[in-house]
Write an enzyme that holds these catalytic residues in place. Structure first.
Site, mmCIF file in Angstrom:
data_model
loop_
_atom_site.group_PDB
_atom_site.id
_atom_site.type_symbol
_atom_site.label_atom_id
_atom_site.label_comp_id
_atom_site.label_asym_id
_atom_site.label_seq_id
_atom_site.Cartn_x
_atom_site.Cartn_y
_atom_site.Cartn_z
ATOM 1 N N CYS A 13 0.889 -1.096 0.164
ATOM 2 C CA CYS A 13 -0.109 -0.047 -0.016
ATOM 3 C C CYS A 13 0.823 1.336 -0.087
ATOM 4 O O CYS A 13 2.024 1.113 0.422
ATOM 5 C CB CYS A 13 -1.030 0.103 1.227
ATOM 6 S SG CYS A 13 -2.286 0.939 0.951
ATOM 7 N N CYS A 89 -4.027 -1.060 -1.870
ATOM 8 C CA CYS A 89 -4.895 0.160 -2.343
ATOM 9 C C CYS A 89 -4.508 0.384 -3.854
ATOM 10 O O CYS A 89 -3.694 0.076 -4.496
ATOM 11 C CB CYS A 89 -4.179 1.142 -1.335
ATOM 12 S SG CYS A 89 -2.405 1.621 -1.788
ATOM 13 N N CYS A 97 6.066 -0.706 -9.845
ATOM 14 C CA CYS A 97 6.668 -1.379 -8.816
ATOM 15 C C CYS A 97 8.033 -1.915 -8.942
ATOM 16 O O CYS A 97 8.317 -1.883 -10.376
ATOM 17 C CB CYS A 97 5.932 -2.741 -8.475
ATOM 18 S SG CYS A 97 4.277 -2.179 -7.943
#
Length: 165
Positions: A13, A89, A97
């Site tokens: 998140c 989220c 990422c």
């Protein structure tokens, strides 16, 4: 994947202060030695939300060692090889990422941010309970999957389906 292996799961998140931390603690409490859960954030707040800690403790889930940390820790040399990475989220799901060690299977399990709620403490506790319950349900569904009987594509599809429940 084999029967004796422990599967490493990372919950992501943005702030790593509530949802991802609750998911980490719940999975470690629910999964036994078959799974090891971690959590991290793209922009960690540096602290765990007190309502998250209160709810975990109320449900007798260990909170020792929980901390808000960067996802960079899990992309660095020496990090545990990850098998699964779940974003909890919407903002973290949309971010680029890092490359995770172990080529994990990823899925998005979006949960409304209880820490963003403006209102009374009782309103906040209700929001945290709603997020907790949703995560608990998804984790239980995940733990009941026949991981060793599903190929990678089928497993990814099932994980995405869990995120929509």
């Amino acid at each position: 994947m084999n029967d004796a292996q422990t599967f490493n799961v990372l919950f992501l998140c943005t702030g790593n202060s509530a949802r991802s931390v609750m998911a980490e603690a719940m999975m470690n409490a629910m999964a036994g030695s078959r799974f090891k859960a971690f959590s991290a954030g793209s922009h960690p707040t540096g602290s765990i939300n007190p309502f998250a800690l209160e709810l975990l403790r109320k449900n007798r889930i260990a909170t020792e060692g929980l901390r808000s940390k960067s996802w960079d820790e899990f992309a660095a040399a020496g990090a545990p090889a990850l098998h699964f990475v779940f974003t909890v989220c919407d903002s973290a799901a949309g971010e680029v990422c890092p490359l995770w060690p172990g080529q994990p299977i990823t899925a998005h399990w979006g949960v409304e941010d209880p820490a963003a709620l403006q209102g009374s403490d009782d309103d906040k506790r209700r929001a945290f309970f709603k997020a907790y319950s949703l995560l608990q349900n998804r984790i239980q569904l995940f733990l009941n999957l026949p991981l060793l009987k599903l190929d990678r594509v089928a497993l990814k599809r099932r994980l995405e389906e869990i995120g929509k429940r």
